[in-house]
Design a protein around this motif. Structure first.
Motif, mmCIF file in Angstrom:
data_model
loop_
_atom_site.group_PDB
_atom_site.id
_atom_site.type_symbol
_atom_site.label_atom_id
_atom_site.label_comp_id
_atom_site.label_asym_id
_atom_site.label_seq_id
_atom_site.Cartn_x
_atom_site.Cartn_y
_atom_site.Cartn_z
ATOM 1 N N PHE A 1 40.244 50.688 63.701
ATOM 2 C CA PHE A 1 39.956 49.251 63.660
ATOM 3 C C PHE A 1 39.586 48.791 65.073
ATOM 4 O O PHE A 1 40.470 48.481 65.879
ATOM 5 N N PRO A 2 38.292 48.757 65.406
ATOM 6 C CA PRO A 2 37.905 48.259 66.735
ATOM 7 C C PRO A 2 38.008 46.738 66.808
ATOM 8 O O PRO A 2 37.572 46.030 65.890
ATOM 9 N N VAL A 3 38.590 46.241 67.891
ATOM 10 C CA VAL A 3 38.769 44.800 68.090
ATOM 11 C C VAL A 3 38.342 44.451 69.511
ATOM 12 O O VAL A 3 38.688 45.160 70.467
ATOM 13 N N SER A 4 37.597 43.379 69.667
ATOM 14 C CA SER A 4 37.169 42.915 70.991
ATOM 15 C C SER A 4 38.113 41.824 71.479
ATOM 16 O O SER A 4 38.446 40.898 70.726
ATOM 17 N N ILE A 5 38.535 41.943 72.751
ATOM 18 C CA ILE A 5 39.411 40.927 73.358
ATOM 19 C C ILE A 5 38.787 40.483 74.680
ATOM 20 O O ILE A 5 37.925 41.158 75.242
ATOM 21 N N SER A 6 39.258 39.378 75.160
ATOM 22 C CA SER A 6 38.753 38.833 76.420
ATOM 23 C C SER A 6 39.224 39.680 77.602
ATOM 24 O O SER A 6 40.281 40.323 77.557
ATOM 25 N N TYR A 7 38.433 39.668 78.678
ATOM 26 C CA TYR A 7 38.834 40.373 79.898
ATOM 27 C C TYR A 7 40.100 39.752 80.518
ATOM 28 O O TYR A 7 40.833 40.428 81.243
ATOM 29 N N ASP A 8 40.338 38.504 80.210
ATOM 30 C CA ASP A 8 41.526 37.837 80.756
ATOM 31 C C ASP A 8 42.791 38.164 79.965
ATOM 32 O O ASP A 8 43.889 37.829 80.394
ATOM 33 N N GLU A 9 42.648 38.816 78.808
ATOM 34 C CA GLU A 9 43.794 39.082 77.945
ATOM 35 C C GLU A 9 44.612 40.254 78.469
ATOM 36 O O GLU A 9 44.070 41.201 79.060
ATOM 37 N N ASN A 10 45.909 40.221 78.242
ATOM 38 C CA ASN A 10 46.816 41.298 78.635
ATOM 39 C C ASN A 10 46.746 42.413 77.595
ATOM 40 O O ASN A 10 47.104 42.216 76.427
ATOM 41 N N ILE A 11 46.311 43.587 78.018
ATOM 42 C CA ILE A 11 46.118 44.708 77.084
ATOM 43 C C ILE A 11 47.443 45.162 76.483
ATOM 44 O O ILE A 11 47.518 45.508 75.302
ATOM 45 N N ASP A 12 48.510 45.176 77.283
ATOM 46 C CA ASP A 12 49.811 45.602 76.760
ATOM 47 C C ASP A 12 50.294 44.678 75.654
ATOM 48 O O ASP A 12 50.890 45.127 74.663
ATOM 49 N N ARG A 13 50.046 43.391 75.812
ATOM 50 C CA ARG A 13 50.449 42.442 74.768
ATOM 51 C C ARG A 13 49.646 42.678 73.493
ATOM 52 O O ARG A 13 50.205 42.647 72.390
ATOM 53 N N VAL A 14 48.351 42.918 73.671
ATOM 54 C CA VAL A 14 47.503 43.207 72.504
ATOM 55 C C VAL A 14 47.959 44.489 71.813
ATOM 56 O O VAL A 14 48.028 44.569 70.574
ATOM 57 N N ARG A 15 48.331 45.497 72.615
ATOM 58 C CA ARG A 15 48.809 46.762 72.037
ATOM 59 C C ARG A 15 50.070 46.537 71.213
ATOM 60 O O ARG A 15 50.213 47.085 70.113
ATOM 61 N N THR A 16 50.971 45.743 71.723
ATOM 62 C CA THR A 16 52.212 45.459 71.001
ATOM 63 C C THR A 16 51.936 44.753 69.680
ATOM 64 O O THR A 16 52.528 45.088 68.641
ATOM 65 N N VAL A 17 51.030 43.779 69.699
ATOM 66 C CA VAL A 17 50.695 43.048 68.476
ATOM 67 C C VAL A 17 50.076 43.979 67.436
ATOM 68 O O VAL A 17 50.441 43.954 66.249
ATOM 69 N N LEU A 18 49.153 44.824 67.863
ATOM 70 C CA LEU A 18 48.486 45.734 66.925
ATOM 71 C C LEU A 18 49.453 46.763 66.345
ATOM 72 O O LEU A 18 49.397 47.088 65.149
ATOM 73 N N LEU A 19 50.346 47.295 67.171
ATOM 74 C CA LEU A 19 51.326 48.263 66.667
ATOM 75 C C LEU A 19 52.306 47.612 65.700
ATOM 76 O O LEU A 19 52.760 48.249 64.738
ATOM 77 N N ASN A 20 52.619 46.335 65.928
ATOM 78 C CA ASN A 20 53.480 45.618 64.983
ATOM 79 C C ASN A 20 52.785 45.448 63.635
ATOM 80 O O ASN A 20 53.420 45.567 62.575
ATOM 81 N N VAL A 21 51.477 45.175 63.686
ATOM 82 C CA VAL A 21 50.704 45.069 62.440
ATOM 83 C C VAL A 21 50.758 46.392 61.672
ATOM 84 O O VAL A 21 50.969 46.424 60.451
ATOM 85 N N ALA A 22 50.578 47.514 62.392
ATOM 86 C CA ALA A 22 50.605 48.827 61.743
ATOM 87 C C ALA A 22 51.984 49.144 61.175
ATOM 88 O O ALA A 22 52.111 49.716 60.086
ATOM 89 N N SER A 23 53.033 48.769 61.884
ATOM 90 C CA SER A 23 54.391 49.091 61.426
ATOM 91 C C SER A 23 54.772 48.335 60.165
ATOM 92 O O SER A 23 55.618 48.792 59.394
ATOM 93 N N GLU A 24 54.144 47.191 59.927
ATOM 94 C CA GLU A 24 54.451 46.403 58.737
ATOM 95 C C GLU A 24 53.663 46.837 57.502
ATOM 96 O O GLU A 24 53.935 46.363 56.400
#
Length: 290
Positions: free
Chosen positions: A196-219
């Protein structure tokens, strides 16, 4: 004069009737003399017909006890039935006094001529045999033939393989093409990978995005337990960073998982305030009168 013509006509009719009676008598005499042969041939035909049915039933029951694919057993049953009935026909014809040697030679020549005329069908027949023996896929598998056809295998027949597409359309593919081209079996393994490729802003925190995506997968309850989900940066685009969520779905739940996670990502990003960049267009209106 009229009396003479009538007498000649009556004489001709009588002679024709006498010849017809003689011919019919010869036919009757021949049938009577050969009656025992016809009766024997009919008895052999009736008994042989039931014996071939009984033999085919035994073969079918024996094959049902094995672990062979249903398409293979059907193919063997068809060949057995054809072979036994052909043998029965030859025996009956031989009993009637027909020279089977000449008949077999004629059938061989005709088979050769027909074979040359239907080379494509013979190639598909051979392809069907290879598919049944090598088993690159079986009935129920979801395959892609590499030529734009993709669907669930409904049946593997002598000439064609039938696929049912996701649009509920039936596609008949010649076995020769399937045997000679790469075929992707999408349901051969217990799990399938989905990115699932997702585009995020350069200003966004990658670690936070990683945590959100892994939470989606775990559910998600339809993911394979033997593979771990992964989040990584795939590329840097001109106006965004491309991040990929990689998961492994249970094969039978592939499409369900794909749709569920895609929707869950959008909802999770909205809840966390993570922006997905998209192209903007600025429109400037110029008032020349002013």
């Amino acid at each position: 004069m009229h009396i003479l013509v009538s007498a000649a006509t009556a004489s001709d009719l009588a002679e024709t009737a006498e010849q017809s009676i003689d011919y019919l008598q010869k036919v009757i005499d021949y049938v009577i003399s050969k009656a025992h042969i016809f009766v024997s041939a009919m008895i052999i035909l009736i008994i042989g017909w039931y014996l071939t049915r009984f033999a085919c039933k035994i073969v079918r029951h024996s094959l049902d006890k094995t672990r062979l694919d249903a398409s293979v057993t059907s193919f063997i049953n068809s060949l057995t039935k054809f072979g036994l009935r052909t043998l029965l026909a030859i025996i009956v014809i031989n009993k009637l006094g027909v020279d089977t040697t000449s008949l077999i030679a004629l059938l061989t020549s005709a088979s050769l001529a027909i074979g040359l005329a239907v080379q494509g069908s013979l190639a598909n027949f051979a392809g069907g045999v290879l598919l049944l023996i090598m088993k690159p896929f079986v009935v129920g598998d979801y395959i892609n033939d590499g030529n734009g056809h993709e669907g669930t295998v409904i049946s593997i027949e002598i000439i064609y393989t039938r696929l049912l597409t996701a649009n509920n359309e039936m596609v008949c593919i010649p076995n020769g093409k399937l045997a000679d081209s790469p075929v992707t079996n999408l349901t051969n393994q217990e799990s399938r990978r989905i990115d699932f490729p997702v585009s995020i802003s350069y200003d966004e925190n990658i670690d936070r995005v990683r945590t959100v995506l892994l939470n989606v997968a775990s559910e998600c309850q339809t993911l394979s337990k033997t593979h771990e989900s992964l989040v990584f940066v795939q590329d840097f685009d001109s106006s965004s960073v491309r991040v990929v969520l990689r998961v492994w779905a249970i094969t039978d739940k592939y499409w369900e998982t794909r749709f569920e996670i895609r929707e869950a990502i959008k909802k999770a990003f909205d809840a966390e305030g993570i922006e997905i960049p998209y192209d903007h267009m600025d429109v400037n209106l110029i008032n020349h009168e002013k």
